[in-house]
Design an enzyme around this catalytic site. Structure first.
Site, PDB file in Angstrom:
ATOM      1  CG  ASP A  34      37.860  37.016  31.835  1.00 14.32           C
ATOM      2  OD1 ASP A  34      37.496  36.397  32.843  1.00 14.32           O
ATOM      3  OD2 ASP A  34      37.944  36.493  30.700  1.00 14.32           O
TER       4      ASP A  34
ATOM      5  CD  GLU B 178      39.332  35.578  36.782  1.00  5.57           C
ATOM      6  OE1 GLU B 178      39.791  34.769  37.626  1.00  5.57           O
ATOM      7  OE2 GLU B 178      39.258  35.346  35.571  1.00  5.57           O
TER       8      GLU B 178
ATOM      9  CG  ASP C 202      32.443  32.421  36.521  1.00  5.11           C
ATOM     10  OD1 ASP C 202      31.478  32.414  35.737  1.00  5.11           O
ATOM     11  OD2 ASP C 202      33.587  32.766  36.180  1.00  5.11           O
TER      12      ASP C 202
END
Length: 508
Positions: free
Chosen positions: A306, A353, A406
């Site tokens: 992340d 990410e 998201d």
């Protein structure tokens, strides 16, 4: 626990595909998805659909917002995911204990009701386990010893939190807040039953997960986990390792994490997580991170890293500011961090990410480390032919998504596009918009990217009501759940056929 793994080959380098679905989104009889029958049924669906990967979001125990990215531990598993039927099979619950869950008013995840129901059963299971004093006790004690480096602090943190009626650790008495040795020893003794209860929950989570992971391997399905770069301030990790975070004298963050204004938010995102003291971590050879990766890779086969940008530079926001607009970029640990991780953990299969404020320097770091980045198709149609998310600009060492957890669903996203944007999508896909979700999935599968991943909501062609998370908002997220009748044999067959057309099947 092994300190270093040898990966003979990187599974992310094989041309393949998979689906994104969090455990909480599975159907179940107790308000939230778990590691029971429905998880196995989803593995069966993936096998029939010729999918190689199941990607999920972080697995940790969540706080009031239910966000997996604000867990109270970077190591622990979420007790909500423990399957009660398995506890019954272990002789720790009765058949009647599994009945009586109130019918949900919606098809969404009922976190509060689920926890109230499960909490009573989990406590009963633990009491039965303690009373028996046989069977699994040797395995339980062995687990507690092997995981003591994080489990002891986590279990005591949970016990103390219970003692203080859920108050944040910065509101506890000074000896507990500042971790005075004698006070912690006394707490371990006086709260022994509660500490063992939380150790037991983790033992059962990890035991059930190992069985689940074995079942996934038997079906040729690999698991992709998620590593949030930051941890929640009110967590066992920050409480136990206060020297590794930028905190003031009271234990509260002096500055917090977030990201500047972007596609998702005009005022940026103020996540509120405390920032790492990277120099202090470096002095320990990143021991906390090494332990974290080792625990995670006992559970999964690969992991999404992340906010990869934050390892190059991160957005620091003064704690007193309510938005992320007035932050500043601070240098992160960079290549040296990853060299140490790979030296001590082996060459971990990671996905970067790398969305947001990606600079040439961030891309250079990602490429030097040979970590695949993400290509999200919903970001591709801004009219710029050099847009890196357009499939004709993809690279082999990357992962293509229609959207992420998201994003809006593909159908919801397409419906909300402006006329010119929608026209660009239709022209690129050479379609009239019929079954736009299948057209986008096909586009992802046809990419040169090694891996293609699609949210289950896109496979089902669901609209915006099925969106899992809206960045920058606190409530109403992480509640979408899969209809138990949705994943049909016809759907598996259609996806399998398309997967093989683009040479992404498990057996070609």
């Amino acid at each position: 626990m092994k300190s270093k793994r040898q990966f003979l080959s990187n599974p992310l380098e094989k041309r393949s595909s998979g689906l994104l679905l969090h455990i909480s989104s599975l159907p179940s009889p107790h308000g939230v998805g778990d590691l029971g029958k429905k998880a196995i049924e989803f593995l069966d669906f993936l096998q029939k659909a010729d999918q190689t990967w199941w990607q999920m979001v972080p697995l940790g125990p969540t706080g009031a917002s239910h966000s997996p990215y604000q867990a109270i531990s970077a190591f622990a598993g979420n007790p909500l995911f423990i399957d009660l039927e398995s506890l019954r099979n272990d002789g720790l619950l009765n058949h009647s204990d599994l009945e009586g869950f109130p019918l949900p008013k919606t098809g969404k995840t009922e976190y509060h009701q689920a926890w109230q129901f499960k909490k009573e059963r989990l406590r009963k299971a633990f009491s039965t386990f303690e009373f028996q004093k046989k069977g699994e006790h040797d395995a339980f004690e062995k687990f507690c010893v092997s995981q003591a480096f994080w489990l002891d602090d986590f279990a005591l943190f949970c016990a103390l939190k219970g003692k203080h009626r859920g108050a944040a650790w910065t509101e506890w008495e000074s000896p507990y807040r500042h971790r005075h040795s004698n006070s912690l020893k006394n707490a371990m003794r006086t709260l022994e039953f509660s500490v063992r209860y939380h150790q037991f929950l983790q033992y059962k989570f990890f035991t059930q997960w190992r069985k689940f992971k074995k079942a996934s391997a038997e079906r040729g399905v690999s698991l992709i986990g998620d590593v949030p770069i930051f941890v929640s301030h009110d967590s066992a990790d920050v409480w136990a390792h206060q020297d590794l975070f930028w905190l003031d004298a009271s234990g509260k963050p002096s500055s917090v994490a977030g990201c500047p204004p972007d596609y998702f938010s005009s005022t940026g995102q103020r996540w509120g997580n405390p920032l790492y003291r990277w120099e202090q971590m470096k002095a320990t050879h990143y021991k906390w991170w090494i332990q974290r990766f080792n625990v995670l890779f006992e559970l999964v086969d690969a992991a999404r890293l992340d906010h990869f940008i934050g390892f190059y530079n991160y957005w620091r926001i003064p704690a007193q500011h309510r938005t992320a607009e007035n932050g500043s970029w601070i240098k992160g640990p960079g290549e040296g961090f990853f060299k140490e991780v790979f030296k001590r953990c082996g060459r971990l299969p990671l996905i970067a990410e790398d969305l947001g404020a990606v600079t040439p320097e961030v891309s250079a770091l990602r490429d030097k480390l040979k970590i695949p980045g993400m290509r999200v198709l919903q970001f591709a149609f801004d009219g710029n032919h050099s847009n890196p998310y357009l499939p004709h600009n993809h690279v082999v060492n990357s992962v293509v998504y229609t959207g992420t957890h998201d994003n809006d669903t593909t159908v919801g996203w397409f419906e909300k596009l402006k006329t010119d944007e929608k026209e660009r999508v239709l022209n690129y896909l050479q379609t009239d918009g019929h079954e736009i979700h299948w057209k986008m999935i096909t586009l992802g599968l046809s990419s040169v990217a090694n891996l293609s991943v699609f949210p289950v909501q896109d496979l089902l062609g669901l609209e915006s009501h099925a969106r899992l998370n809206t960045p920058g908002t606190t409530y109403g997220n992480w509640t979408w759940r899969l209809d138990p009748r949705a994943l049909t044999p016809h759907l598996a067959k259609r996806l399998a056929k398309l997967t093989r057309v683009y040479h992404r099947g498990r057996v070609q």
